[in-house]
Design a protein around this motif. Structure first.
Motif, short mmCIF file in Angstrom:
data_model
loop_
_atom_site.label_atom_id
_atom_site.label_comp_id
_atom_site.label_asym_id
_atom_site.label_seq_id
_atom_site.Cartn_x
_atom_site.Cartn_y
_atom_site.Cartn_z
N PRO A 1 6.60 1.14 14.92
CA PRO A 1 6.65 2.50 15.47
C PRO A 1 5.55 3.38 14.86
CG PRO A 1 8.31 2.24 13.77
CD PRO A 1 7.65 0.90 13.93
N CYS A 2 5.23 4.46 15.56
CA CYS A 2 4.17 5.35 15.08
C CYS A 2 4.63 6.22 13.91
CB CYS A 2 3.68 6.23 16.22
SG CYS A 2 2.64 5.34 17.38
N SER A 3 5.92 6.18 13.62
CA SER A 3 6.41 7.03 12.55
C SER A 3 6.25 6.38 11.17
CB SER A 3 7.88 7.37 12.80
OG SER A 3 8.61 6.22 13.09
N ILE A 4 5.81 5.13 11.13
CA ILE A 4 5.61 4.49 9.83
C ILE A 4 4.42 5.11 9.13
CG2 ILE A 4 4.99 2.36 8.65
CD1 ILE A 4 6.40 0.80 10.66
N ARG A 5 4.61 5.45 7.87
CA ARG A 5 3.48 5.97 7.08
C ARG A 5 2.92 4.82 6.25
NH1 ARG A 5 6.23 11.56 4.83
NH2 ARG A 5 7.26 12.04 6.78
N TRP A 6 1.90 4.20 6.77
CA TRP A 6 1.31 3.06 6.04
C TRP A 6 0.65 3.53 4.76
CZ3 TRP A 6 2.27 -1.85 7.19
CH2 TRP A 6 2.75 -2.15 8.46
N PHE B 1 0.86 13.80 0.59
CA PHE B 1 0.93 14.28 1.97
C PHE B 1 -0.15 13.71 2.89
CE2 PHE B 1 -2.67 17.26 2.11
CZ PHE B 1 -2.98 17.35 0.75
N ILE B 2 -1.12 13.03 2.34
CA ILE B 2 -2.23 12.58 3.20
C ILE B 2 -1.93 11.19 3.77
CG2 ILE B 2 -4.67 11.99 3.28
CD1 ILE B 2 -5.17 14.17 1.26
N THR B 3 -1.71 11.17 5.08
CA THR B 3 -1.46 9.91 5.78
C THR B 3 -2.64 9.61 6.68
OG1 THR B 3 -0.31 11.12 7.53
CG2 THR B 3 1.04 10.30 5.72
N ILE B 4 -2.60 8.49 7.38
CA ILE B 4 -3.76 8.10 8.19
C ILE B 4 -4.06 9.13 9.29
CG2 ILE B 4 -4.65 6.33 9.76
CD1 ILE B 4 -3.29 4.23 7.98
N PRO B 5 -3.05 9.59 10.05
CA PRO B 5 -3.40 10.62 11.06
C PRO B 5 -3.92 11.92 10.44
CG PRO B 5 -1.03 10.21 11.03
CD PRO B 5 -1.67 9.14 10.21
N TYR B 6 -3.48 12.21 9.21
CA TYR B 6 -4.02 13.41 8.54
C TYR B 6 -5.51 13.21 8.27
CZ TYR B 6 -4.45 17.34 5.35
OH TYR B 6 -4.84 18.52 4.77
N MET B 7 -5.87 12.00 7.85
CA MET B 7 -7.29 11.70 7.62
C MET B 7 -8.07 11.85 8.92
SD MET B 7 -6.87 8.29 5.30
CE MET B 7 -5.94 8.28 3.76
N ALA B 8 -7.48 11.32 10.00
CA ALA B 8 -8.16 11.40 11.30
C ALA B 8 -8.32 12.86 11.72
CB ALA B 8 -7.35 10.64 12.35
#
Lengths: 195, 217
Positions: free
Chosen positions: A144-149, A155-162
């Motif tokens: 799922p897209c809710s996984i924080r890899w 607080f910095i996750t992959i979509p945050y980086m994007a």
């Protein structure tokens, strides 16, 4: 470097990108204050010749980071990751070509493109924060897209980086081209029109 | 004819080149951040789990339950639940098998955000006396070292889970035997060893309360 070190590196880059964007916003909002206006003008003038190249660099680093996570770290991209890739990869390609050719005309379209990609990142961040937004209360074992890899600095996750990369690229694309470059672009257009 | 939108009178703009080594500064900043990331990682090290078992073989006795369909029906109701034998995260033997009292199996995956949200609710419910008269066990499944919230044993412990936990195998033998369709997952077994209910996802504790109350009646 380990995945952990690379993630921390990307997270620090994201923080750096955030600082630049915040500074740009403050410069824009505070331009009525002479000191801020003068500083802003100086910085913008110094950055101006490189703005397109720097935007290309930002999008390229984000693209490389995305590929690192999927191909080296082995994190499978979810649907929203793919949508963001759909914005970031072409952005990098277009900006690199534009920077190499010195074609600033792409910047308006690229800026809109980057902001659209950033909007997807915001949605992905919300899904991470509120998994129920995925429309299901069940974790599909198929990612799922809710996984924080990744979660660095709390607080910095992959979509945050994007999102950070999209915003920084858009900010750099807001810088007006150098005067001679504007004239060169105009000359190209005029040449095309007279043919 | 193009008209410049703004009059640029500054030297940098006229020259089209910068007096400050912008590219050099950017490269230096990126390299500095890489060095910081590497140094911090080397100095802090990766958090390694103590000697815990996160994946282990599971023996199944009995017929596997069919996977829970998503349409609200459950063909496994009334079917005998298979017995599962394996180990706990600390390596001791753990069995999930019907006994003299009803049994509630709580299935969770450490990386699953819905499990991360649901497990604290279940723990609070148990602490407040939920599932009274019911044996409660956890099943730690779908463990993936590259996924977030690793290791699973630390997560179960951190959330205050003080019931036995069975560690599932790499190919999720136990979860498949219970017909798990998604995470989190719950299986309620009556005192006769037959499935009384199965649920997938964040369901809260009300359905469990209701189903356990129905067992008593």
């Amino acid at each position: 470097m380990t995945v952990r070190a690379m993630s921390l590196f990307f997270a620090l880059l994201a923080v750096g990108a955030n600082l630049v964007v915040v500074a740009a916003v403050i410069g824009r909002l505070g331009r009525a204050i002479p000191a801020i206006a003068a500083l802003r003008a100086t910085v913008v003038d110094e950055v101006r010749p490189y703005a397109l190249g720097l935007a290309a660099f930002v999008a390229s680093v984000a693209t490389a980071g995305s590929l690192y996570y999927s191909e080296v770290a082995g994190f499978p991209p979810c649907t929203l990751c793919w949508v963001q890739r759909g914005f970031m990869y072409p952005l990098a390609l277009v900006l690199v070509v534009a920077a190499a050719r010195g074609t600033w005309r792409v910047r308006t379209g690229a800026r809109v493109w980057a902001l659209l990609g950033g909007a997807v990142s915001v949605w992905h961040l919300l899904v991470e924060r509120f998994p129920a937004l995925e429309g299901s209360a069940v974790c599909d074992p198929a990612n799922p897209c809710s996984i924080r890899w990744v979660q660095e600095l709390g607080f910095i996750t992959i979509p945050y980086m994007a999102l950070s990369a999209f915003l920084l690229a858009a900010t750099l694309l807001w810088v007006d081209p150098p005067h001679d470059q504007s004239r060169a672009d105009d000359a190209r257009t005029e040449t095309r029109e007279t043919r | 004819m193009a008209t410049p939108t703004r009059t640029r009178t500054r030297a940098g703009a006229r020259r089209g080149r910068s007096r400050v080594p912008v590219v050099g500064i950017v490269i230096a900043a990126v390299v500095a951040l890489a060095v910081v990331a590497l140094a911090v990682t080397l100095l802090t090290g990766d958090d390694q789990a103590a000697e815990t078992v996160e994946v282990a073989d599971v023996d199944v006795e009995g017929e596997a339950l069919p996977q829970l369909p998503g349409d609200g029906s459950d063909p496994a109701i009334g079917s005998p639940v298979p017995s599962l034998h394996g180990v706990s995260p600390v390596g001791g033997p753990v069995s999930i098998e019907p006994g003299d009292e009803p049994l509630l199996i709580v299935v969770g995956a450490h990386w699953c955000p819905h499990c991360q949200a649901e497990l604290p609710r279940v723990v609070e419910w148990l602490d407040q006396g939920g599932a009274e008269g019911v044996e409660v066990v956890g099943l730690s499944t779908a463990a993936d070292e590259s996924a977030p919230n690793w290791p699973p044993s630390a997560w179960w412990e951190r959330e205050g889970w003080d019931r036995p936990v069975l560690v599932d195998s790499a190919d999720q033998t136990a979860a498949q035997a219970l017909g798990v369709s998604g995470y989190p997952f719950f299986v309620l077994v009556d005192a006769d060893g037959r499935v009384a209910g199965r649920w997938a996802g964040e369901i809260g504790t009300e359905p469990l309360d209701a189903a356990i109350a129905a067992l008593d009646s």
